[in-house]
Design a protein around this motif. Structure first.
Motif, PDB file in Angstrom:
ATOM      1  N   UNK A 292     106.141  23.926-153.332  1.00  0.00           N
ATOM      2  CA  UNK A 292     107.404  23.520-152.714  1.00  0.00           C
ATOM      3  C   UNK A 292     108.085  24.718-152.055  1.00  0.00           C
ATOM      4  N   UNK A 293     108.067  25.862-152.731  1.00  0.00           N
ATOM      5  CA  UNK A 293     108.642  27.080-152.144  1.00  0.00           C
ATOM      6  C   UNK A 293     107.851  27.477-150.901  1.00  0.00           C
ATOM      7  N   UNK A 294     106.527  27.295-150.962  1.00  0.00           N
ATOM      8  CA  UNK A 294     105.691  27.595-149.808  1.00  0.00           C
ATOM      9  C   UNK A 294     106.077  26.774-148.598  1.00  0.00           C
ATOM     10  N   UNK A 295     106.439  25.509-148.806  1.00  0.00           N
ATOM     11  CA  UNK A 295     106.879  24.663-147.701  1.00  0.00           C
ATOM     12  C   UNK A 295     108.172  25.196-147.094  1.00  0.00           C
ATOM     13  N   UNK A 389     114.791  32.984-155.478  1.00  0.00           N
ATOM     14  CA  UNK A 389     115.025  31.742-154.750  1.00  0.00           C
ATOM     15  C   UNK A 389     115.874  30.785-155.573  1.00  0.00           C
ATOM     16  N   UNK A 390     116.602  29.953-154.873  1.00  0.00           N
ATOM     17  CA  UNK A 390     117.300  28.831-155.502  1.00  0.00           C
ATOM     18  C   UNK A 390     116.539  27.570-155.104  1.00  0.00           C
ATOM     19  N   UNK A 391     115.701  27.118-155.995  1.00  0.00           N
ATOM     20  CA  UNK A 391     114.871  25.944-155.720  1.00  0.00           C
ATOM     21  C   UNK A 391     115.621  24.686-156.144  1.00  0.00           C
ATOM     22  N   UNK A 392     115.953  23.860-155.166  1.00  0.00           N
ATOM     23  CA  UNK A 392     116.737  22.659-155.433  1.00  0.00           C
ATOM     24  C   UNK A 392     115.905  21.586-156.126  1.00  0.00           C
ATOM     25  N   UNK A 393     116.539  20.839-157.020  1.00  0.00           N
ATOM     26  CA  UNK A 393     115.944  19.664-157.634  1.00  0.00           C
ATOM     27  C   UNK A 393     116.963  18.522-157.552  1.00  0.00           C
ATOM     28  N   UNK A 394     116.652  17.408-156.971  1.00  0.00           N
ATOM     29  CA  UNK A 394     115.408  17.103-156.260  1.00  0.00           C
ATOM     30  C   UNK A 394     115.343  17.852-154.939  1.00  0.00           C
ATOM     31  N   UNK A 395     114.235  17.673-154.216  1.00  0.00           N
ATOM     32  CA  UNK A 395     114.007  18.357-152.947  1.00  0.00           C
ATOM     33  C   UNK A 395     115.179  18.120-152.008  1.00  0.00           C
ATOM     34  N   UNK A 396     115.749  19.232-151.479  1.00  0.00           N
ATOM     35  CA  UNK A 396     116.950  19.108-150.645  1.00  0.00           C
ATOM     36  C   UNK A 396     116.611  19.249-149.171  1.00  0.00           C
ATOM     37  N   UNK A 397     117.394  18.622-148.338  1.00  0.00           N
ATOM     38  CA  UNK A 397     117.222  18.777-146.894  1.00  0.00           C
ATOM     39  C   UNK A 397     117.605  20.204-146.504  1.00  0.00           C
ATOM     40  N   UNK A 398     116.826  20.801-145.590  1.00  0.00           N
ATOM     41  CA  UNK A 398     117.027  22.210-145.273  1.00  0.00           C
ATOM     42  C   UNK A 398     117.396  22.441-143.800  1.00  0.00           C
ATOM     43  N   UNK A 399     117.554  21.362-143.050  1.00  0.00           N
ATOM     44  CA  UNK A 399     117.727  21.547-141.620  1.00  0.00           C
ATOM     45  C   UNK A 399     119.045  22.229-141.285  1.00  0.00           C
ATOM     46  N   UNK A 400     120.097  21.935-142.071  1.00  0.00           N
ATOM     47  CA  UNK A 400     121.412  22.462-141.730  1.00  0.00           C
ATOM     48  C   UNK A 400     121.923  23.394-142.819  1.00  0.00           C
ATOM     49  N   UNK A 401     122.626  24.476-142.438  1.00  0.00           N
ATOM     50  CA  UNK A 401     123.246  25.353-143.427  1.00  0.00           C
ATOM     51  C   UNK A 401     124.349  24.610-144.166  1.00  0.00           C
ATOM     52  N   UNK A 402     124.736  25.049-145.394  1.00  0.00           N
ATOM     53  CA  UNK A 402     125.823  24.388-146.122  1.00  0.00           C
ATOM     54  C   UNK A 402     127.140  24.544-145.370  1.00  0.00           C
ATOM     55  N   UNK A 412     125.788  24.260-159.615  1.00  0.00           N
ATOM     56  CA  UNK A 412     125.011  23.044-159.413  1.00  0.00           C
ATOM     57  C   UNK A 412     123.901  22.963-160.439  1.00  0.00           C
ATOM     58  N   UNK A 413     123.840  21.900-161.253  1.00  0.00           N
ATOM     59  CA  UNK A 413     122.817  21.820-162.287  1.00  0.00           C
ATOM     60  C   UNK A 413     121.428  21.541-161.745  1.00  0.00           C
ATOM     61  N   UNK A 414     121.328  21.039-160.527  1.00  0.00           N
ATOM     62  CA  UNK A 414     120.037  20.605-160.018  1.00  0.00           C
ATOM     63  C   UNK A 414     119.274  21.678-159.278  1.00  0.00           C
ATOM     64  N   UNK A 415     119.137  22.875-159.843  1.00  0.00           N
ATOM     65  CA  UNK A 415     118.375  23.934-159.198  1.00  0.00           C
ATOM     66  C   UNK A 415     117.718  24.803-160.250  1.00  0.00           C
ATOM     67  N   UNK A 416     116.785  25.633-159.775  1.00  0.00           N
ATOM     68  CA  UNK A 416     116.076  26.560-160.650  1.00  0.00           C
ATOM     69  C   UNK A 416     115.897  27.881-159.919  1.00  0.00           C
ATOM     70  N   UNK A 417     116.222  28.991-160.579  1.00  0.00           N
ATOM     71  CA  UNK A 417     116.014  30.319-160.000  1.00  0.00           C
ATOM     72  C   UNK A 417     114.556  30.717-160.183  1.00  0.00           C
ATOM     73  N   UNK A 418     113.927  31.193-159.101  1.00  0.00           N
ATOM     74  CA  UNK A 418     112.511  31.564-159.119  1.00  0.00           C
ATOM     75  C   UNK A 418     112.323  32.891-158.399  1.00  0.00           C
ATOM     76  N   UNK A 419     111.573  33.787-159.004  1.00  0.00           N
ATOM     77  CA  UNK A 419     111.251  35.058-158.353  1.00  0.00           C
ATOM     78  C   UNK A 419     110.217  34.823-157.250  1.00  0.00           C
ATOM     79  N   UNK A 420     110.503  35.336-156.057  1.00  0.00           N
ATOM     80  CA  UNK A 420     109.599  35.167-154.916  1.00  0.00           C
ATOM     81  C   UNK A 420     109.492  36.493-154.166  1.00  0.00           C
ATOM     82  N   UNK A 421     108.263  36.920-153.876  1.00  0.00           N
ATOM     83  CA  UNK A 421     108.016  38.101-153.048  1.00  0.00           C
ATOM     84  C   UNK A 421     107.431  37.660-151.716  1.00  0.00           C
ATOM     85  N   UNK A 422     108.024  38.107-150.627  1.00  0.00           N
ATOM     86  CA  UNK A 422     107.519  37.843-149.282  1.00  0.00           C
ATOM     87  C   UNK A 422     107.016  39.161-148.706  1.00  0.00           C
TER      88      UNK A 422
END
Length: 496
Positions: A292-295, A389-402, A412-422
């Motif tokens: 999901x993060x890859x997407x 990363x802030x990984x949203x649960x459920x999958x959130x729309x990403x087209x527009x900034x907040x 927000x309870x519906x997220x998970x922090x994840x370590x990501x290296x780019x």
């Protein structure tokens, strides 16, 4: 007589040139096991000063292997791990230290007598053990699922504790022993089954023997329940905290990340994020979450540079279904198009409130100044973003900034922090980066050691032939293995 110190500072005395080989037909290799590196170095210098040919590493050119405090069977087992296939019958003299000292005293290789030879037991019968595993992790296939998890888990716990005590040598020894056990085709039930295997030192064998006989190791259990081990494991689990910092905190009475909240210890930005999101980051990331993060990353990359490619690496590429972080390589088929990409990707992600923390490092690698002027390092210098990363649960729309005024994930309870290296790499270095970032750590370490034995220097950027004084180019991992003279091992079997 001139004092010793003044002789060292003065001009060298006239005489024969040092280290002239007088006996080229005798190539001696001193086995370091149980001899020690410093003693081996001293004896090597002594022998070379007398005109003997001493080899720094074992090769088909060696005619005499000299050992100290090792049995003939131990030396023979080690020799079998070093001998190329099809060359097992080549005659090599296995000798004790007596032959060496007598040769030094005589000033020439003395005649080999029976008292000089190490005795090797003949192997016969259907129960004879014939282990011929390579000594380097990059020589053998190590699957993700194996038959000796009880033994390897114990050894890896001791390796982790050695890391906490900054004893790198002991840590690597435990890891190498565990790696060998992972590669075995079946479960170990008797100590005799380990005969001839590399990297299994006396300490490791004691631990294995106790587990086989009693079901557990007292040393492992004492370590597991020790206050120091538990505290160091908790503190080094904080994002941005290494062993040295954790040890300093431990000496100051800190035992858990929660203790830092009420303490007066100053934390840097990464450590503050690590403490804030500790409970999130200690939960393993699933392969589905990594995908999901890859997407998300793919969408961000496509938004700023069409045609760029991203690849999931690390443990997930080796077949793991869970991990502690997610690593991506980013490149573009056209060399140079990747420059300046990462800041734009990070801005895209930040605009959509998808990063809880990020730190970006610029590319500091310049091929023209690397070898031989710069010593090789296992640390690469690609352009890289360390992030949470802030990984949203459920999958959130990403087209527009907040919208302005909206809060991020902190409330927000519906997220998970994840370590990501780019990590961004030029396409010319991609194969080396992919190999380096796939791991495992020990597999990569042994790849670099193997390259060194072959007169080469390997990093996540390039492979350099020190003898030919040129770079060896590659567009795939298979080509790199071929340059190194190794059988290609697919990612799923690099779990050393």
């Amino acid at each position: 007589m001139i004092p010793a110190k003044r002789r060292k500072l003065g001009a060298p005395a006239a005489g024969p040139v040092a280290d002239v080989i007088r006996f080229p037909h005798v190539a001696v290799f001193l086995l370091e096991k149980r001899m020690g590196a410093s003693r081996r170095a001293f004896l090597t210098g002594l022998a070379r000063s007398k005109g003997f040919r001493l080899e720094d590493s074992y090769s088909p050119a060696v005619t005499h292997v000299v050992s100290e405090k090792n049995s003939g069977d131990e030396v023979q087992a080690w020799l079998e791990t070093q001998t190329p296939a099809g060359d097992a019958d080549r005659s090599v003299h296995l000798l004790n230290m007596t032959w060496f000292t007598e040769s030094m005293a005589a000033g020439h290789p003395v005649k080999i007598e029976s008292r000089h030879r190490l005795q090797v037991k003949a192997k016969s019968g259907p129960s004879a053990v014939t282990n011929t595993m390579g000594a380097y992790a990059c020589q053998r296939k190590t699957p993700l699922e194996h038959h000796n998890a009880v033994l390897t888990d114990a050894l890896l716990l001791l390796a982790e504790n050695a890391d906490f005590c900054t004893n790198e040598g002991r840590s690597v020894a435990f890891k190498r022993a565990a790696s060998v056990l992972k590669a075995l085709p079946g479960p170990v039930r008797r100590m005799e089954e380990l005969q001839g295997l590399p990297c299994l030192g006396e300490h490791c064998q004691r631990v294995i023997k106790e587990i086989l006989e009693h079901g557990a190791s007292s040393e492992v259990e004492m370590t597991r329940h020790s206050e120091h081990y538990q505290a160091m494991k908790a503190l080094t689990g904080i994002f941005g905290v290494g062993v040295k910092t954790a040890e300093q905190w431990h000496r100051a009475g800190i035992r858990h990340p929660a203790d830092l909240v009420s303490s007066e210890h100053k934390l840097n930005r990464a450590q503050r994020a690590g403490v804030e999101y500790y409970e999130h980051l200690r939960v393993p990331v699933t392969k589905a979450e990594a995908d999901r993060i890859g997407e998300i990353v793919k969408r961000a990359v496509d938004a700023v540079l069409l045609g760029a490619e991203i690849t999931l690496t690390g443990g997930f590429r080796r077949g793991k279904q869970t991990g502690h972080d997610v690593d991506f390589l980013i490149t573009h088929p056209d060399e140079g198009r990747e420059e300046g990409l990462l800041p734009k990707v990070v801005s895209w992600l930040e605009a959509r409130d998808l990063l809880l923390y990020q730190k970006t490092n610029k590319n500091s690698y310049l091929e023209a100044k690397e070898w031989p002027a710069r010593p090789p390092s296992n640390m690469d210098r690609f352009e890289r973003c360390f992030s949470i990363f802030k990984l949203q649960r459920p999958w959130a729309a990403l087209e527009e900034p907040p919208q302005s005024g909206e809060r991020g994930a902190a409330e927000t309870p519906g997220w998970k922090a994840v370590r990501v290296d780019l990590v961004v790499t030029p396409v010319s270095q991609f194969a080396f980066a992919l190999l380096g970032w796939t791991g495992s750590q020990l597999f990569e370490r042994d790849l670099r050691r193997w390259a060194g034995q072959k007169g080469m220097s390997l990093s996540s950027h390039a492979l350099y032939d020190c003898e030919q004084k040129r770079y060896l180019r590659a567009t795939s991992e298979e080509e790199i293995f071929a340059h190194l003279g190794l059988e290609y091992i697919p990612p799923g079997e690099r779990n050393a």
